[in-house]
Design a protein around this motif. Structure first.
Motif, PDB file in Angstrom:
ATOM      1  N   SER A 137       0.807  -1.220   0.000  1.00 40.80           N
ATOM      2  CA  SER A 137       0.000   0.000   0.000  1.00 40.80           C
ATOM      3  C   SER A 137       0.841   1.271   0.000  1.00 40.80           C
ATOM      4  N   VAL A 138       2.161   1.147  -0.157  1.00 38.67           N
ATOM      5  CA  VAL A 138       3.036   2.313  -0.136  1.00 38.67           C
ATOM      6  C   VAL A 138       2.993   3.013  -1.487  1.00 38.67           C
ATOM      7  N   TRP A 139       2.799   4.330  -1.458  1.00 38.90           N
ATOM      8  CA  TRP A 139       2.776   5.108  -2.687  1.00 38.90           C
ATOM      9  C   TRP A 139       4.194   5.328  -3.184  1.00 38.90           C
ATOM     10  N   HIS A 140       4.315   5.538  -4.493  1.00 35.81           N
ATOM     11  CA  HIS A 140       5.610   5.904  -5.067  1.00 35.81           C
ATOM     12  C   HIS A 140       5.963   7.329  -4.664  1.00 35.81           C
ATOM     13  N   PHE A 141       7.230   7.540  -4.355  1.00 38.76           N
ATOM     14  CA  PHE A 141       7.666   8.874  -3.950  1.00 38.76           C
ATOM     15  C   PHE A 141       7.524   9.842  -5.126  1.00 38.76           C
ATOM     16  N   GLY A 142       6.923  10.994  -4.842  1.00 34.52           N
ATOM     17  CA  GLY A 142       6.736  12.008  -5.877  1.00 34.52           C
ATOM     18  C   GLY A 142       5.544  11.769  -6.782  1.00 34.52           C
ATOM     19  N   GLU A 143       4.717  10.790  -6.463  1.00 40.70           N
ATOM     20  CA  GLU A 143       3.574  10.487  -7.306  1.00 40.70           C
ATOM     21  C   GLU A 143       2.528  11.599  -7.212  1.00 40.70           C
ATOM     22  N   LEU A 144       1.913  11.908  -8.350  1.00 43.13           N
ATOM     23  CA  LEU A 144       0.920  12.978  -8.401  1.00 43.13           C
ATOM     24  C   LEU A 144      -0.334  12.562  -7.648  1.00 43.13           C
ATOM     25  N   MET A 145      -0.788  13.452  -6.764  1.00 46.15           N
ATOM     26  CA  MET A 145      -1.963  13.162  -5.959  1.00 46.15           C
ATOM     27  C   MET A 145      -2.905  14.361  -5.987  1.00 46.15           C
ATOM     28  N   PHE A 146      -4.160  14.114  -5.710  1.00 50.96           N
ATOM     29  CA  PHE A 146      -5.180  15.161  -5.686  1.00 50.96           C
ATOM     30  C   PHE A 146      -5.872  15.147  -4.322  1.00 50.96           C
ATOM     31  N   VAL A 147      -6.176  16.333  -3.824  1.00 49.35           N
ATOM     32  CA  VAL A 147      -6.849  16.489  -2.542  1.00 49.35           C
ATOM     33  C   VAL A 147      -8.172  17.188  -2.785  1.00 49.35           C
ATOM     34  N   HIS A 148      -9.250  16.607  -2.284  1.00 44.54           N
ATOM     35  CA  HIS A 148     -10.568  17.210  -2.453  1.00 44.54           C
ATOM     36  C   HIS A 148     -10.868  18.140  -1.282  1.00 44.54           C
ATOM     37  N   ARG A 149     -11.209  19.367  -1.614  1.00 45.88           N
ATOM     38  CA  ARG A 149     -11.605  20.336  -0.601  1.00 45.88           C
ATOM     39  C   ARG A 149     -13.099  20.586  -0.743  1.00 45.88           C
ATOM     40  N   PRO A 150     -13.877  20.370   0.311  1.00 48.88           N
ATOM     41  CA  PRO A 150     -15.340  20.553   0.230  1.00 48.88           C
ATOM     42  C   PRO A 150     -15.710  21.952  -0.241  1.00 48.88           C
ATOM     43  N   VAL A 151     -16.893  22.040  -0.827  1.00 43.59           N
ATOM     44  CA  VAL A 151     -17.338  23.314  -1.391  1.00 43.59           C
ATOM     45  C   VAL A 151     -17.492  24.368  -0.302  1.00 43.59           C
ATOM     46  N   GLU A 152     -18.019  23.994   0.860  1.00 41.64           N
ATOM     47  CA  GLU A 152     -18.228  24.967   1.929  1.00 41.64           C
ATOM     48  C   GLU A 152     -16.896  25.520   2.432  1.00 41.64           C
ATOM     49  N   VAL A 153     -15.838  24.746   2.379  1.00 44.96           N
ATOM     50  CA  VAL A 153     -14.522  25.230   2.797  1.00 44.96           C
ATOM     51  C   VAL A 153     -13.963  26.189   1.757  1.00 44.96           C
ATOM     52  N   ARG A 154     -14.138  25.858   0.501  1.00 47.76           N
ATOM     53  CA  ARG A 154     -13.610  26.718  -0.557  1.00 47.76           C
ATOM     54  C   ARG A 154     -14.341  28.055  -0.623  1.00 47.76           C
ATOM     55  N   GLN A 155     -15.601  28.061  -0.288  1.00 51.25           N
ATOM     56  CA  GLN A 155     -16.363  29.313  -0.330  1.00 51.25           C
ATOM     57  C   GLN A 155     -15.925  30.281   0.764  1.00 51.25           C
ATOM     58  N   ASN A 156     -15.387  29.766   1.848  1.00 52.41           N
ATOM     59  CA  ASN A 156     -14.952  30.626   2.948  1.00 52.41           C
ATOM     60  C   ASN A 156     -13.516  31.092   2.784  1.00 52.41           C
ATOM     61  N   GLU A 157     -12.821  30.638   1.764  1.00 50.72           N
ATOM     62  CA  GLU A 157     -11.450  31.027   1.545  1.00 50.72           C
ATOM     63  C   GLU A 157     -11.329  31.738   0.202  1.00 50.72           C
ATOM     64  N   LYS A 158     -10.598  32.840   0.216  1.00 49.01           N
ATOM     65  CA  LYS A 158     -10.407  33.605  -1.019  1.00 49.01           C
ATOM     66  C   LYS A 158      -9.355  32.956  -1.912  1.00 49.01           C
TER      67      LYS A 158
END
Length: 295
Positions: A271-292
């Motif tokens: 289950s170990v990821w490759h070092f430097g592998e491209l990853m994506f992080v999901h940020r909820p809509v309500e969190v993004r609306q409160n941040e400029k």
């Protein structure tokens, strides 16, 4: 390091891992004059004259052993460990013998970190690795290592030792009074390597080289990464190192990985990821609306 002029070829190997080769006056005189007495060496250093004919007798062989002050320094060790506790140095039980060393990295990290500190158990070969800004941070790291060793459930097999011996070289941070205070507070024992004898620390030097090769492989698979991310590469390499089967020091067969020997749990690298592998992080809509500003 070649030293001359002499009437014979002299090759002097005196180098600690990852350090600049250095030659002290005693070693330089030893290379030029051969096996001489301690009196000769002191007189030659004080008079600044190497070729002194009648300043002291050339040492003789006694029982097949050369009575040379420099050679004796290379063969003797400082008796930091009581005689009844030296069995830890013979790989007896897990958690009894640890090798300690620091490594300098040529590139500063994003957090201005410059050094690595490692503790490696001789029996299990499990490596504890810490990233620090200065070598003097070893005193804080010792306290953190003591907490990890006694509170982390993954190291339960390392806590059953009757005593703990810390082996290090003679670097200034390892022979200071503050270092000795920590050793005394934790009820550990400290043992230093012999002068001019780098092989005493060969156990942890081999770890540095193995981990460094793994770090190079990490960056080979991620060529676009900035080298200032080296703390994460070393952390990734150390994680894999502790979960790979290895040969025991005094055994020819391949044993369980260090993590399994230290914790009693099976190690799994699937289950170990490759070092430097491209990853994506999901940020909820309500969190993004409160941040400029967000990425």
């Amino acid at each position: 390091v070649f030293i001359g002029p002499t009437k014979w070829d002299v090759l002097l190997l005196y180098k600690d891992f990852d350090t600049t080769p250095t030659v002290d006056p005693y070693m330089e005189l030893h290379a030029v004059t051969g096996h001489v007495s301690d009196t000769y060496l002191k007189f030659a250093l004080e008079s600044e004259n190497v070729l002194l004919p009648n300043t002291g007798p050339i040492t003789k062989l006694h029982g097949g052993h050369c009575d040379c002050v420099v050679c004796k320094r290379a063969k003797n060790t400082r008796p930091h460990v009581p005689a009844n506790r030296t069995r830890a140095l013979e790989d007896s039980n897990p958690g009894e013998c640890f090798f300690l060393d620091t490594k300098s990295i040529s590139v500063y990290s994003y957090e201005d970190q410059k050094y690595l500190i490692a503790f490696i158990c001789k029996h299990t070969k499990y490596a504890f690795q810490y990233v620090v800004h200065l070598k003097s941070d070893i005193y804080v790291i010792m306290q953190q290592f003591h907490r990890d060793l006694n509170t982390n459930p993954d190291f339960k097999n390392l806590r059953d030792a009757d005593f703990v011996v810390i082996n290090s070289d003679n670097a200034s941070e390892f022979i200071s009074s503050e270092f000795d205070d920590n050793i005394f507070d934790f009820q550990w024992h400290h043992r230093t390597s012999a002068f001019y004898k780098h092989t005493d620390q060969s156990f942890i030097e081999r770890y540095w080289r193995t981990a460094e090769e793994m770090v190079r492989a990490c960056y080979f698979g991620a060529p676009d990464l900035d080298y200032r991310t080296w703390p994460y590469a070393w952390q990734h390499a150390n994680f894999i190192y502790n979960r790979m089967p290895k040969r025991r020091t005094f055994a020819s067969e391949i044993t369980d990985p260090p993590f399994t020997l230290a914790s009693g749990k099976p190690s799994d690298l699937r289950s170990v990821w490759h070092f430097g592998e491209l990853m994506f992080v999901h940020r909820p809509v309500e969190v993004r609306q409160n941040e400029k500003n967000f990425g």
